[in-house]
Scaffold this motif. Structure first.
Motif, PDB file in Angstrom:
ATOM      1  N   MET A 166     -19.073   2.612  24.731  1.00  0.00           N
ATOM      2  CA  MET A 166     -20.096   3.646  24.776  1.00  0.00           C
ATOM      3  C   MET A 166     -21.230   3.445  23.780  1.00  0.00           C
ATOM      4  O   MET A 166     -22.375   3.776  24.050  1.00  0.00           O
ATOM      5  CB  MET A 166     -19.455   5.029  24.588  1.00  0.00           C
ATOM      6  CG  MET A 166     -18.752   5.519  25.830  1.00  0.00           C
ATOM      7  SD  MET A 166     -18.147   7.200  25.680  1.00  0.00           S
ATOM      8  CE  MET A 166     -19.655   8.131  25.512  1.00  0.00           C
ATOM      9  N   GLY A 167     -20.934   2.917  22.610  1.00  0.00           N
ATOM     10  CA  GLY A 167     -21.972   2.727  21.605  1.00  0.00           C
ATOM     11  C   GLY A 167     -22.601   1.359  21.606  1.00  0.00           C
ATOM     12  O   GLY A 167     -23.346   1.015  20.684  1.00  0.00           O
ATOM     13  N   ALA A 199     -29.598  10.651   8.300  1.00  0.00           N
ATOM     14  CA  ALA A 199     -28.190  10.669   7.898  1.00  0.00           C
ATOM     15  C   ALA A 199     -27.391  11.262   9.041  1.00  0.00           C
ATOM     16  O   ALA A 199     -27.783  12.265   9.642  1.00  0.00           O
ATOM     17  CB  ALA A 199     -27.996  11.493   6.631  1.00  0.00           C
ATOM     18  N   VAL A 200     -26.276  10.627   9.362  1.00  0.00           N
ATOM     19  CA  VAL A 200     -25.433  11.045  10.479  1.00  0.00           C
ATOM     20  C   VAL A 200     -24.167  11.695   9.932  1.00  0.00           C
ATOM     21  O   VAL A 200     -23.538  11.158   9.015  1.00  0.00           O
ATOM     22  CB  VAL A 200     -25.069   9.840  11.369  1.00  0.00           C
ATOM     23  CG1 VAL A 200     -24.238  10.291  12.564  1.00  0.00           C
ATOM     24  CG2 VAL A 200     -26.332   9.116  11.831  1.00  0.00           C
ATOM     25  N   LEU A 216     -26.543   1.895  17.538  1.00  0.00           N
ATOM     26  CA  LEU A 216     -27.649   2.757  17.131  1.00  0.00           C
ATOM     27  C   LEU A 216     -27.548   3.256  15.694  1.00  0.00           C
ATOM     28  O   LEU A 216     -28.538   3.263  14.952  1.00  0.00           O
ATOM     29  CB  LEU A 216     -27.725   3.950  18.091  1.00  0.00           C
ATOM     30  CG  LEU A 216     -29.094   4.639  18.210  1.00  0.00           C
ATOM     31  CD1 LEU A 216     -30.116   3.695  18.807  1.00  0.00           C
ATOM     32  CD2 LEU A 216     -28.963   5.896  19.057  1.00  0.00           C
ATOM     33  N   PHE A 217     -26.360   3.681  15.281  1.00  0.00           N
ATOM     34  CA  PHE A 217     -26.223   4.374  13.996  1.00  0.00           C
ATOM     35  C   PHE A 217     -25.547   3.552  12.898  1.00  0.00           C
ATOM     36  O   PHE A 217     -25.335   4.056  11.797  1.00  0.00           O
ATOM     37  CB  PHE A 217     -25.450   5.679  14.186  1.00  0.00           C
ATOM     38  CG  PHE A 217     -26.218   6.747  14.923  1.00  0.00           C
ATOM     39  CD1 PHE A 217     -27.593   6.696  15.034  1.00  0.00           C
ATOM     40  CD2 PHE A 217     -25.551   7.819  15.511  1.00  0.00           C
ATOM     41  CE1 PHE A 217     -28.307   7.676  15.706  1.00  0.00           C
ATOM     42  CE2 PHE A 217     -26.249   8.808  16.190  1.00  0.00           C
ATOM     43  CZ  PHE A 217     -27.631   8.735  16.284  1.00  0.00           C
ATOM     44  N   ASN A 222     -23.273   7.228   7.352  1.00  0.00           N
ATOM     45  CA  ASN A 222     -22.426   8.037   8.230  1.00  0.00           C
ATOM     46  C   ASN A 222     -21.450   8.839   7.378  1.00  0.00           C
ATOM     47  O   ASN A 222     -20.595   8.266   6.700  1.00  0.00           O
ATOM     48  CB  ASN A 222     -21.664   7.140   9.208  1.00  0.00           C
ATOM     49  CG  ASN A 222     -22.481   6.770  10.425  1.00  0.00           C
ATOM     50  OD1 ASN A 222     -22.432   7.441  11.450  1.00  0.00           O
ATOM     51  ND2 ASN A 222     -23.281   5.703  10.301  1.00  0.00           N
ATOM     52  N   HIS A 223     -21.580  10.151   7.432  1.00  0.00           N
ATOM     53  CA  HIS A 223     -20.775  11.042   6.606  1.00  0.00           C
ATOM     54  C   HIS A 223     -19.724  11.757   7.457  1.00  0.00           C
ATOM     55  O   HIS A 223     -19.914  11.944   8.659  1.00  0.00           O
ATOM     56  CB  HIS A 223     -21.656  12.090   5.926  1.00  0.00           C
ATOM     57  CG  HIS A 223     -22.768  11.514   5.111  1.00  0.00           C
ATOM     58  ND1 HIS A 223     -22.643  11.229   3.772  1.00  0.00           N
ATOM     59  CD2 HIS A 223     -24.036  11.157   5.461  1.00  0.00           C
ATOM     60  CE1 HIS A 223     -23.784  10.733   3.318  1.00  0.00           C
ATOM     61  NE2 HIS A 223     -24.648  10.679   4.318  1.00  0.00           N
ATOM     62  N   HIS A 224     -18.655  12.169   6.802  1.00  0.00           N
ATOM     63  CA  HIS A 224     -17.645  12.993   7.462  1.00  0.00           C
ATOM     64  C   HIS A 224     -17.612  14.358   6.790  1.00  0.00           C
ATOM     65  O   HIS A 224     -17.265  14.478   5.609  1.00  0.00           O
ATOM     66  CB  HIS A 224     -16.255  12.356   7.360  1.00  0.00           C
ATOM     67  CG  HIS A 224     -15.144  13.295   7.739  1.00  0.00           C
ATOM     68  ND1 HIS A 224     -14.066  13.556   6.920  1.00  0.00           N
ATOM     69  CD2 HIS A 224     -14.964  14.073   8.840  1.00  0.00           C
ATOM     70  CE1 HIS A 224     -13.275  14.432   7.493  1.00  0.00           C
ATOM     71  NE2 HIS A 224     -13.794  14.757   8.663  1.00  0.00           N
TER      72      HIS A 224
END
Length: 424
Positions: A166-167, A199-200, A216-217, A222-224
């Motif tokens: 998908m990514g 920021a994701v 893409l990212f 990338n944060h949780h």
């Protein structure tokens, strides 16, 4: 700092998470606003409704359109009809969204006055090419499914594309869905190639990992940060009192919740089949929340259908009335219903889907099936009713409050805001 939350919907799981964060920021003294396409949920402070500007139509435009169609340079179909034709006849599972729309969020006054843009679920609204070309403000994007970094799908279930694909671009695409996926992912990649201040955030580690490895990212932080909730509202109440208020019998109660009960992603059919394991061994009742347009509850004599419930106080009572909340989702990120249930001290019996096993610890605050099927779920329901596990409601609620209380989540987001604003 003035934050603008952008959410296509103002109801549903993704919108609920966005609204709770928005309200948490306001409580913390942050200037926060909420921009949406919908006007269903009126319990949102500082809310703005996006109204697209009508396109000007002139004789010259009509003549140009006619000429381009006759020359075969343009489809006679409308913009969105042409998108639908690109995937016509292909199974799209939980839905497919294109990265181009006719809308321009940057024209709205709420956008212009904001210092930071916080995107949430914006599928079918955000136009990637124009937004990332025009936008000069830092962006935080909270993911509620895989669509933001995919070629169009929200989840892969029931399609010709696997979750791992998908990514990423698909080598040698075999059908129209895979071709559209590659085309859309390329559009997204080109739109973001010069944009740095993003920021994701993913509510689950499961989704964070997929985002961080996506085409893409992968180059962004990338944060949780899990979803949060008001633990002064979602907390344990006296079960017998709540059952009396809801008109329920004082006996074993199983809860099922879905916006639409017959949604394939929510797994009601597995729950229905699993109940065959316990229907002859105990006297139980079902408590169901959600729309039942297809009459999926027909045939149940022991069901209390609450319909669609929006009031959170009523929902807190419903969780407290149940002995267990059954969550047989086949695809899910980090559902609010799961957090609401354990915040009320009600254990969750669930499939090992998405980020669910990150919050539900088997034997402590719920039970996780080994596999996502009716047989495994039925065996757990039977063992649950036989008393194989004893759950401490107060302990479950205390642990949930420590982890998912809204002030904790708001603090985590403020750190991300400050970090991404420093990149401008």
């Amino acid at each position: 700092m003035k934050v603008l939350h952008v959410s296509a919907l103002d109801m549903g799981g993704a919108a609920t998470a966005a609204i709770r964060l928005h309200k948490g920021l306001l409580k913390a003294g942050i200037d926060s606003a909420f921009l949406t396409l919908r006007n269903c949920n009126r319990n949102i402070p500082n809310k703005y409704i996006y109204e697209p500007r009508p396109e000007e139509i002139s004789l010259l435009k009509v003549l140009k359109k006619t000429l381009r169609v006759r020359l075969g340079m343009e489809s006679p179909h409308s913009f969105y009809d042409a998108q639908d034709l690109a995937i016509k006849g292909e199974p799209t599972g939980a839905g497919f969204s294109f990265p181009e729309t006719l809308e321009d969020i940057t024209l709205h006054p709420a956008y212009k006055s904001a210092h930071l843009i916080h995107l949430h679920w914006v599928a079918g609204w955000l136009d990637y090419p124009s937004f990332f070309a025009k936008n000069t403000k830092p962006v935080v994007w909270t993911l509620h499914d895989l669509n933001p970094f995919s070629g169009g799908l929200h989840y892969a279930l029931g399609t010709s594309i696997t979750e791992m694909q998908m990514g990423h671009l698909i080598d040698n695409p075999q059908d129209r869905l895979q071709q559209a996926h590659n085309r859309n992912l390329t559009v997204k990649q080109q739109s973001l190639q010069d944009f740095r201040s993003l920021a994701v955030v993913s509510p689950s580690v499961w989704l964070q990992k997929q985002s961080a490895e996506s085409l893409l990212f992968s180059r962004y932080e990338n944060h949780h940060i899990p979803n949060g909730l008001d633990t002064e509202l979602f907390k344990p109440y006296d079960r017998s009192v709540v059952r009396g208020l809801l008109g329920l019998a004082d006996k074993k109660t199983l809860l099922f919740i879905a916006d639409a009960i017959d949604s394939p992603l929510k797994g009601f059919r597995f729950f229905r089949d699993a109940l065959l394991h316990v229907q002859n061994m105990c006297d139980y009742q079902l408590l169901v929340v959600g729309l039942d347009k297809s009459n999926a509850l027909a045939g149940f004599n022991n069901v209390h259908h609450m319909g669609y419930v929006q009031d959170e106080r009523l929902m807190a009572m419903i969780y407290n009335a149940a002995d267990a909340f059954v969550l047989p989702s086949l695809m899910d990120n980090f559902p609010n219903t799961m957090l609401e249930s354990i915040a009320c001290g009600t254990p969750v019996i669930a499939f090992p889907t998405g980020g669910i096993p990150e919050a539900i610890r088997h034997g402590e605050n719920g039970l996780i099936c080994e596999k996502a099927d009716a047989a495994n779920l039925g065996s757990l329901l039977e063992a649950f009713y036989r008393g194989q596990w004893q759950f401490d409601r107060e302990h479950i609620a205390e642990q949930a409050a420590k982890t998912y209380e809204d002030r904790t989540i708001t603090t985590a987001y403020r750190k991300v805001y400050h970090a991404v604003m420093a990149t401008v």
